[in-house]
Structures are given as structure tokens and as C-alpha cells.
Design a protein around this motif. Sequence first.
Motif, PDB file in Angstrom:
ATOM      1  N   ILE A 147       0.811  -1.328  -0.074  1.00 50.64           N
ATOM      2  CA  ILE A 147      -0.282   0.089   0.147  1.00 50.64           C
ATOM      3  C   ILE A 147       0.964   1.381   0.032  1.00 50.64           C
ATOM      4  O   ILE A 147       0.668   2.063  -0.739  1.00 50.64           O
ATOM      5  CB  ILE A 147      -0.989  -0.047   1.306  1.00 50.64           C
ATOM      6  N   GLU A 148       1.942   1.334   0.945  1.00 51.32           N
ATOM      7  CA  GLU A 148       2.919   2.284   0.905  1.00 51.32           C
ATOM      8  C   GLU A 148       3.424   2.629  -0.359  1.00 51.32           C
ATOM      9  O   GLU A 148       3.688   3.639  -1.048  1.00 51.32           O
ATOM     10  CB  GLU A 148       3.833   2.326   1.908  1.00 51.32           C
ATOM     11  N   GLU A 151      -0.153   2.628  -3.667  1.00 43.76           N
ATOM     12  CA  GLU A 151      -1.376   3.282  -3.189  1.00 43.76           C
ATOM     13  C   GLU A 151      -2.639   2.592  -4.358  1.00 43.76           C
ATOM     14  O   GLU A 151      -3.394   3.390  -4.526  1.00 43.76           O
ATOM     15  CB  GLU A 151      -1.067   4.674  -3.297  1.00 43.76           C
ATOM     16  N   GLU A 153      -5.932   0.906  -4.723  1.00 43.00           N
ATOM     17  CA  GLU A 153      -7.173   0.635  -3.848  1.00 43.00           C
ATOM     18  C   GLU A 153      -7.622  -0.821  -3.728  1.00 43.00           C
ATOM     19  O   GLU A 153      -8.055  -1.108  -2.565  1.00 43.00           O
ATOM     20  CB  GLU A 153      -8.526   1.252  -4.762  1.00 43.00           C
TER      21      GLU A 153
END
Length: 185
Positions: A147-148, A151, A153
Amino acid sequence: QKKETEMLVNTNSNNKLPYKHIEYNLIKESIMYIMTKCNETIIEYSSTSLIETFIYNFVLPELQSPIGLMREKACIFISKFQKFSFKDTSIVQTLTTIICGLLEHDMNPAAKISSAIAASALLKQPHTKNLLKNQVKILTMLYLKLIEESEIEEIVTSLQKLIVEFHVEIKEFKKGSVTVTYTAV
């Protein structure tokens, strides 16, 4: 589609694969693509053993392909067939082991992202929860790192599915400046 074809050709120059192998990979990629687009119809009208045989003989080997694009497409295939109920638990176990290995170790970013989505799709299988119970914190850390970095969804949604499924196992832990806390409501 053209970009993906170019990726296969570029991969060929690095791996020195014969052109027949490239054509074969394009055919396999096309078959997986068509099947992912028709997944609901295939699940509804095909026998379980036929789908399991296809996954075992066709998709599992691609999860271990030296070509990142093929690993990515195989993960996408598994994630699109998340509504399929496996009867053969050994296939689920093998898929879970390989896909979690890709999530942790794959150097191809697209294959790694697709494996994260496929891993959460496998949570719908009854036996997957027992297989992943001891790896929940590691998987959560891998999802947070993705996620870092990306990003995307769908990775956030996949992490949410993991947390919902393992809310008892996940209490609180930290990754850098991110704290994951789950409180049962």
C-alpha cells in the motif's frame, strides 16, 4: 494488449526464450484472459473437476513461470475465480502456498500486486483460513508495504478482507509509522 505483448518480447531478449515459447505464452495468456472475462458462466456451467483440472494443469505452472507477466496473469485468473468452490483441498493448499510466496518474494511489481489480490480472493475457500492463520501478521505487513509503495485501492480492499477474516488474530502491531488496530464492534 500490445504493451503486454511487447513485455513478453522484451522478456524474451533477457531470458533467451525461443520465439515458439513466446507464441505459446501469448496463447496461454489469451486463454486465461478469455476465461477471466467469462468466469461466472464457466463456474455456473462447467463441472468442478473440469475447472480444477484446468487450474492444476494450466494455471498452477504459470504461477511458477520465469516470466513475470505470466505469473501476474495466473494470479488475476485466481482472483477472478474467487466464487469458485474447490473440492480438492490440495489444490487450494498449493495455490495458497505459491501465491503467498509470490506476495513475499516476487521481484515483479505487477505479479506481486496481483498475488496480493489473489491471496485475499482465496480467503473465500474454507481451508485457506487454517493455512494462513500463522502467517497473518507477516501478510498484513506485506500488504501495508505494498500500500505504501503502490497506493492501489484493490490492495487496501484486500487488506480489509484479511483483517475482517482474521480479526481475532490481529490485535495491534506497528509497521514504521503505521499502526494497525482492530477493535471488534
